[in-house]
Design a protein around this motif. Structure first.
Motif, mmCIF file in Angstrom:
data_model
loop_
_atom_site.group_PDB
_atom_site.id
_atom_site.type_symbol
_atom_site.label_atom_id
_atom_site.label_comp_id
_atom_site.label_asym_id
_atom_site.label_seq_id
_atom_site.Cartn_x
_atom_site.Cartn_y
_atom_site.Cartn_z
ATOM 1 N N PHE A 141 0.862 -1.181 0.000
ATOM 2 C CA PHE A 141 0.000 0.000 0.000
ATOM 3 C C PHE A 141 0.899 1.231 0.000
ATOM 4 C CE2 PHE A 141 -3.049 2.933 2.248
ATOM 5 C CZ PHE A 141 -3.945 3.008 1.194
ATOM 6 N N ASP A 142 0.975 1.900 -1.150
ATOM 7 C CA ASP A 142 1.898 3.021 -1.351
ATOM 8 C C ASP A 142 1.231 4.329 -0.941
ATOM 9 O OD1 ASP A 142 3.695 4.930 -2.257
ATOM 10 O OD2 ASP A 142 4.249 3.763 -4.021
ATOM 11 N N THR A 143 1.712 4.926 0.137
ATOM 12 C CA THR A 143 1.169 6.197 0.635
ATOM 13 C C THR A 143 2.232 7.291 0.609
ATOM 14 O OG1 THR A 143 1.662 5.461 2.894
ATOM 15 C CG2 THR A 143 -0.582 5.118 2.093
ATOM 16 N N THR A 144 3.107 7.226 -0.365
ATOM 17 C CA THR A 144 4.190 8.205 -0.466
ATOM 18 C C THR A 144 3.664 9.635 -0.496
ATOM 19 O OG1 THR A 144 5.581 6.618 -1.661
ATOM 20 C CG2 THR A 144 6.158 8.946 -1.863
ATOM 21 N N CYS A 145 2.587 9.873 -1.241
ATOM 22 C CA CYS A 145 2.048 11.233 -1.354
ATOM 23 C C CYS A 145 1.541 11.749 -0.018
ATOM 24 C CB CYS A 145 0.923 11.264 -2.383
ATOM 25 S SG CYS A 145 1.466 11.000 -4.082
ATOM 26 N N LEU A 146 0.980 10.863 0.806
ATOM 27 C CA LEU A 146 0.462 11.295 2.100
ATOM 28 C C LEU A 146 1.591 11.554 3.087
ATOM 29 C CD1 LEU A 146 -2.571 8.836 2.538
ATOM 30 C CD2 LEU A 146 -2.513 11.061 1.406
ATOM 31 N N ALA A 151 -1.947 4.154 -3.611
ATOM 32 C CA ALA A 151 -1.996 3.109 -4.643
ATOM 33 C C ALA A 151 -1.779 1.738 -4.025
ATOM 34 C CB ALA A 151 -0.926 3.369 -5.705
ATOM 35 N N PHE A 152 -2.446 0.738 -4.589
ATOM 36 C CA PHE A 152 -2.208 -0.667 -4.263
ATOM 37 C C PHE A 152 -1.230 -1.202 -5.308
ATOM 38 C CE2 PHE A 152 -6.333 0.382 -2.555
ATOM 39 C CZ PHE A 152 -6.365 -0.252 -1.330
ATOM 40 N N SER A 178 6.715 -1.649 5.757
ATOM 41 C CA SER A 178 7.767 -1.494 4.760
ATOM 42 C C SER A 178 9.088 -1.187 5.450
ATOM 43 C CB SER A 178 7.406 -0.353 3.802
ATOM 44 O OG SER A 178 8.513 0.001 3.007
ATOM 45 N N LEU A 179 10.070 -2.061 5.258
ATOM 46 C CA LEU A 179 11.378 -1.855 5.882
ATOM 47 C C LEU A 179 12.027 -0.579 5.356
ATOM 48 C CD1 LEU A 179 13.573 -2.866 7.752
ATOM 49 C CD2 LEU A 179 14.436 -4.290 5.884
ATOM 50 N N THR A 180 11.790 -0.275 4.097
ATOM 51 C CA THR A 180 12.331 0.954 3.527
ATOM 52 C C THR A 180 11.831 2.172 4.280
ATOM 53 O OG1 THR A 180 12.381 -0.095 1.357
ATOM 54 C CG2 THR A 180 12.556 2.299 1.410
ATOM 55 N N HIS A 181 10.527 2.218 4.516
ATOM 56 C CA HIS A 181 9.940 3.357 5.232
ATOM 57 C C HIS A 181 10.366 3.374 6.692
ATOM 58 C CE1 HIS A 181 7.327 5.117 2.177
ATOM 59 N NE2 HIS A 181 7.070 3.903 1.754
ATOM 60 N N VAL A 182 10.496 2.213 7.299
ATOM 61 C CA VAL A 182 10.927 2.146 8.695
ATOM 62 C C VAL A 182 12.316 2.750 8.850
ATOM 63 C CG1 VAL A 182 11.653 0.581 10.538
ATOM 64 C CG2 VAL A 182 9.476 0.205 9.365
ATOM 65 N N LEU A 183 13.261 2.310 8.006
ATOM 66 C CA LEU A 183 14.623 2.833 8.105
ATOM 67 C C LEU A 183 14.677 4.311 7.732
ATOM 68 C CD1 LEU A 183 16.653 -0.179 6.676
ATOM 69 C CD2 LEU A 183 16.097 0.375 9.041
ATOM 70 N N GLN A 184 13.881 4.702 6.771
ATOM 71 C CA GLN A 184 13.829 6.114 6.398
ATOM 72 C C GLN A 184 13.324 6.954 7.566
ATOM 73 O OE1 GLN A 184 11.457 6.833 2.946
ATOM 74 N NE2 GLN A 184 11.748 9.047 2.980
ATOM 75 N N PHE A 199 8.501 4.395 -5.196
ATOM 76 C CA PHE A 199 7.223 5.061 -5.411
ATOM 77 C C PHE A 199 6.694 4.631 -6.772
ATOM 78 C CE2 PHE A 199 5.067 9.380 -6.326
ATOM 79 C CZ PHE A 199 3.848 8.892 -5.879
ATOM 80 N N ILE A 200 5.513 4.054 -6.807
ATOM 81 C CA ILE A 200 4.953 3.515 -8.040
ATOM 82 C C ILE A 200 4.809 4.596 -9.111
ATOM 83 C CG2 ILE A 200 2.609 3.817 -7.142
ATOM 84 C CD1 ILE A 200 3.735 1.043 -9.542
ATOM 85 N N PHE A 201 4.490 5.835 -8.708
ATOM 86 C CA PHE A 201 4.288 6.919 -9.669
ATOM 87 C C PHE A 201 5.516 7.820 -9.791
ATOM 88 C CE2 PHE A 201 -0.171 6.015 -8.398
ATOM 89 C CZ PHE A 201 -0.662 5.701 -9.656
ATOM 90 N N SER A 202 6.681 7.273 -9.467
ATOM 91 C CA SER A 202 7.909 8.057 -9.553
ATOM 92 C C SER A 202 8.106 8.582 -10.975
ATOM 93 C CB SER A 202 9.110 7.193 -9.155
ATOM 94 O OG SER A 202 10.307 7.932 -9.237
#
Length: 706
Positions: free
Chosen positions: A305-310, A320-321, A389-395, A481-484
Motif C-alpha cells: 500500500f503506497d502512501t508516499t504522497c500522504l 496506490a495498491f 515497509s522496511l524501507t519506510h521504517v529505516l527512512q 514510489f509507483i508513480f515516480s
C-alpha cells in the motif's frame, strides 16, 4: 458503467439533487458489471431437495447491520437501508437473511423463509426464497380459526442463490406489498424477536461484501485519528469534524468525473467507487481497471500500500495498491484519492478494493507504520500478514536521528543490527546496545518502531512470503514510489490524470518487452552448476539474474556439516565467508522423495525472495540433487506461463434476457482473443481472420432473425 456509479452533483449545479440509491450500485461495486449472472431456469430445483416454509432456521448475529451509510435514504427511524435489488451479493446466507430482516423491520413488516433447497444427498443449502410474512392465504381448514387473518397474498420477496466463491446472490426481487405496514406488530414478529445464540465466526473477507450496503461506524478510539508517517495519531475533536471532512482537489470534481467517463468509453470494465457524505460531497474515491483485477489473480500474494504522497505531504492525496509481477517490477492494482488518514477512510478503501478483488485478500499486505492503518487492516484483512515497509521504517529512523553528529556511524550500526543477526535474542540485545550507544533511549519514534519490530525486522519475518518486497540498500533513503517521475510535490489532479494513461502504457510496454526478452533470449551462464542451467530455462530474465547471484555465491560457502538428526529430518550448518568473517547458517533438511525435498534456511531467503538461497542450494547439491525441487520453483516467476490480463470473474453463464450482460459477456470473450493474438505475428493473423469470420456470421444472423 456511467449509470452504475455514484457521484455528487457538480459544483455549479444549483438544482436540488437527491442521491437516490441506484439499484445497480451493488453490481458495480462487486464486479464492475464484469461477471455474468447465473441463468435463471425454471427447472433448477429438479436436482435439489426443497424445504417449504422453513421460518426460523437460523439464529443470526445482526450486530453489524445498523451502521451508518452515505448513499441511501433514511427511514423514519433514522436508519439508512438500501432496498433489495437484483445483483446484491453477500458473504453468507446468514448475512443475506440478516440484511432482509433488518430492512423489513425498519419498514414495518416481518419475513419468513418461504422455501429453501439443498443439493441432492447433501445438507448444504443452495438457495432460498425469503418472503413477506403476509404471503399466501390461510388454508380452507384454517378459515374459521379465531386467530386474526394476517396473510393477504403479498408478493414481496427476494430469491437467493449460492454462487461461486461461496457467495450468496439476490437474483429475483419483488418490492411491492399489498398491505399497510404495522411497525409495532413487525417488531413483535417471530423473525425480529430471535435471540442471538451464537456469534458467527468472521469470514475470510470479513464483511467486505457489506460495503455495498453499509459504512463503518465512526468510533472515537485511539489510533482512529489522522496519522503521520511516524505512526503518531491525533484524535478528532468530535464526530461533526468527521462528517465535515471532504476531498479537496485542485481542478475540481468535474475533471475527475470527465476522466472516469472518458476511460469507460475505451475500457468498459473500468470501475470507480465514490464515498459520499450525507450532503453529497466527495470524501474518497477509488478506481481500478480490468487488467489490474486480472493481474491480481497472478500476483495477489504480496500487495504494498503506497502512501508516499500522504507521508510526504504532496498536494495530491494519492494512494496506490501495488503488486510485484513476474519480472520483479511493480504493477498498479488500484488507485485512490483520500480525504484524510483516519481509520474510517482506510476501512472504506480497503473494503472497496477487496470487493473489486472478489473478497480475496492478499497473503501479505505491506504498509507504512500508522496506527489507523493497522486498525483498518486488522478489521478488513484479519488473516493476512500485515507487515511494515522496511524501507519506510529505516527512512523514518534516519529522519528522527538527523541531529546526530555521527549519523553515518549510526547508519552503519543500524544496518548491522537489522541485517546482521539470525536469531531474535541477538537482534534485541544488539538493538538495545545501539540505542544506548547513541543516546536514543527516550526517542519516541525509535521506541515505537521497536514495539512494532515483529512487523518489519527481517529476523521475525522468515515465515512471511514477501516476493522480493523486503529491500533496502545502504545509503538509499528514498522509498520506492509507483508513480515516480509522474507525480511530484505540487502535481495537480489535472496533470496527474493527463499523464495517467501514459504511465500505464509505459508499464504495460515495459512488461511486454521483458516478456519478449525472457522468452527469446538465452541467458549467459556464469557457472557450470546444473541449478543455473535448469533455472535459465524456467525463470524470467530478471528473476534468473537474481537467482544466478545465489548460484555464484555458493562458491563463498566453505562447507556443510550435519549437526543433528531426528528421524528423516536433519539439521546442517553451512559456513559462508563474508569479508574477513565467517558466518554460520543452520539449514533444516527433510529428504522424503528426491523431487520433494523440504528445506528451510535460517536466513529466510526463500520467503524474502521467492527462490532458494545459496545455503540451501549447496546442501541440496551435497545430497546429490541435480535439480531444484519443483515446490521451490514458483509459478509467479516462470516465463512459460501465459498470463492473460482479462478479468474473468464471472461464471461464464449469461442471462439472455439481459442486454447489459450481452455486452459484458461478448466484450470479455473478445478481449481474450485480443490478448492471445498479441503473442506473435501468427497469433495476430489467426485472431484477425477469426474476427472477420465472426463479423460475417453475425451479419447473416442479423439478416435472418429466425
Amino acid at each position: 458503467m456511467i449509470g452504475d456509479s455514484v457521484y455528487p452533483p457538480a459544483d455549479d449545479d444549483d438544482d436540488d439533487h437527491s442521491l437516490s440509491p441506484n439499484p445497480n450500485l451493488c453490481i458495480t461495486i462487486e464486479d464492475g458489471s464484469l461477471s455474468s449472472d447465473h441463468l435463471v431456469t425454471d427447472d433448477l430445483e429438479t436436482d435439489l431437495d426443497l424445504e417449504n416454509d422453513c421460518d426460523g432456521l437460523l439464529d443470526i448475529d445482526e450486530s453489524n447491520l445498523h451502521e451508518e451509510t452515505d448513499t441511501f435514504a433514511a427511514d423514519s427511524q433514522g436508519n439508512c437501508l438500501l432496498p433489495p435489488a437484483t445483483g446484491m451479493e453477500f458473504d453468507s446466507y446468514d448475512d443475506a437473511y440478516s440484511y432482509y430482516n433488518s430492512y423489513a423491520r425498519e419498514l414495518g413488516f416481518a419475513i419468513r423463509v418461504k422455501s429453501s433447497w439443498t443439493k441432492r444427498n447433501s445438507k448444504e443449502k443452495r438457495g432460498a426464497v425469503l418472503c413477506c410474512n403476509c404471503e399466501g392465504f390461510k388454508m380452507v381448514k384454517e378459515a374459521n380459526s379465531r386467530r386474526k387473518e394476517t396473510r393477504t397474498g403479498c408478493q414481496a420477496m427476494i430469491r437467493l442463490r449460492l454462487i461461486e466463491f461461496d457467495r450468496w446472490k439476490v437474483d429475483q426481487v419483488k418490492l411491492d406489498h399489498n398491505h399497510s405496514f404495522d411497525l409495532q406488530r413487525a417488531q413483535n414478529s417471530k423473525s425480529h424477536k430471535k435471540t442471538i445464540k451464537r456469534k458467527l465466526e468472521p469470514s475470510l473477507d470479513v464483511q467486505v461484501r457489506t460495503i455495498k450496503l453499509y459504512r463503518t461506524l465512526a468510533v472515537d478510539t485511539p489510533g482512529h485519528g489522522t496519522s503521520n508517517s511516524s505512526g503518531e495519531t491525533s484524535d478528532p475533536t468530535h464526530d461533526d469534524s468527521r462528517c465535515a471532512r471532504r476531498l479537496e482537489l485542485r481542478g475540481g470534481f468535474r475533471v475527475l468525473q470527465d476522466f472516469f467517463f472518458q476511460v469507460q468509453l475505451t475500457n468498459p470494465n473500468f470501475v470507480y467507487l465514490m464515498d459520499l457524505s450525507d450532503d453529497g460531497s466527495l470524501r474518497n474515491v477509488f478506481w481500478i481497471d480490468a487488467r489490474a483485477r486480472a493481474a491480481y489473480s497472478h500476483f495477489g500474494d504480496v500487495v504494498v500500500f503506497d502512501t508516499t504522497c500522504l507521508s510526504n505531504a504532496y498536494e495530491l492525496p494519492l494512494v496506490a495498491f501495488v503488486g510485484i509481477n513476474h519480472h520483479g517490477d511493480s504493477i498498479l492494482l488500484g488507485s485512490a484519492l483520500v480525504a484524510d488518514q483516519s481509520c474510517e477512510t482506510y476501512v472504506w478503501l480497503l473494503r472497496a478494493w477487496l470487493t473489486c478483488m472478489l473478497g480475496r485478500p492478499p497473503q501479505t499486505f505491506v504498509t507504512e507504520q500508522c496506527k489507523a492503518m493497522q486498525t483498518a487492516v486488522s478489521e478488513v484483512f484479519p488473516r493476512a500478514h500485515h507487515r511494515l515497509s522496511l524501507t519506510h521504517v529505516l527512512q523514518t529512523i534516519f529522519q528522527s536521528v538527523v541531529g546526530l553528529q555521527d549519523s553515518e556511524s549510526f547508519r552503519m550500526a543500524l544496518n548491522r543490527v537489522v541485517y546482521g543477526f539470525l536469531k531474535v535474542e541477538e537482534f534485541e540485545v544488539a538493538w538495545e546496545e545501539m540505542v544506548i550507544r547513541f543516546g536514543l533511549t527516550s526517542d519516541e519514534t525509535i521506541r515505537g518502531l521497536f514495539q512494532d519490530r515483529e512487523q518489519w525486522a527481517p529476523v521475525y519475518l522468515k515465515d512471511t512470503f514477501l516476493a522480493g518486497a523486503l529491500t533496502f540498500q545502504l545509503g538509499n533513503a528514498a522509498a520506492p514510489f509507483i508513480f515516480s517521475g509522474y507525480v511530484h510535490q505540487h502535481t495537480s489532479l489535472r496533470e496527474f490524470l493527463e499523464g495517467y494513461e501514459s504511465f500505464l502504457d509505459k508499464k504495460y510496454t515495459s512488461e511486454a518487452l521483458c516478456d519478449s526478452e525472457s522468452s527469446k533470449s538465452i541467458p549467459e551462464l556464469k557457472t557450470t552448476h546444473p541449478y543455473e542451467s535448469q533455472m535459465a530455462n524456467v525463470f524470467t530474465k530478471e528473476i534468473f539474474r537474481r537467482f544466478q547471484e545465489e548460484v555464484s555465491a555458493m562458491s563463498l560457502c566453505l562447507g556443510v556439516t550435519q549437526v543433528h538428526s531426528n528421524g528423516a529430518t536433519s539439521s546442517y550448518m553451512v559456513k559462508e565467508r563474508e569479508g574477513e568473517k565467517v558466518r554460520e547458517f543452520e539449514v533444516i533438511y527433510e529428504p522424503s522423495a528426491a523431487s520433494q525435498a523440504r528445506c528451510f534456511c535460517m536466513c529466510g531467503g526463500f520467503s524474502f525472495n521467492g527462490y532458494q538461497c545459496r545455503h540451501v542450494l549447496l546442501l541440496l547439491s551435497n545430497n546429490g540433487l541435480e535439480e531444484v525441487p519443483s515446490q521451490y520453483i514458483l509459478q509467479r516467476w516462470r516465463k512459460d506461463v501465459k498470463r492473460l490480463y482479462v478479468a474473468d470473474f464471472g461464471s461464464g453463464r449469461v442471462d439472455m434476457m439481459n442486454p447489459d450482460q450481452w455486452y459484458e459477456h461478448l466484450h470479455r470473450r473478445a478481449m481474450q482473443v485480443v490478448e492471445q493474438g498479441m503473442r506473435s505475428k501468427e497469433h495476430c493473423r489467426v485472431a484477425w481472420e477469426a474476427f472477420k469470420e465472426s463479423v460475417n456470421k453475425v451479419h447473416l444472423a442479423t439478416d435472418n432473425p429466425s
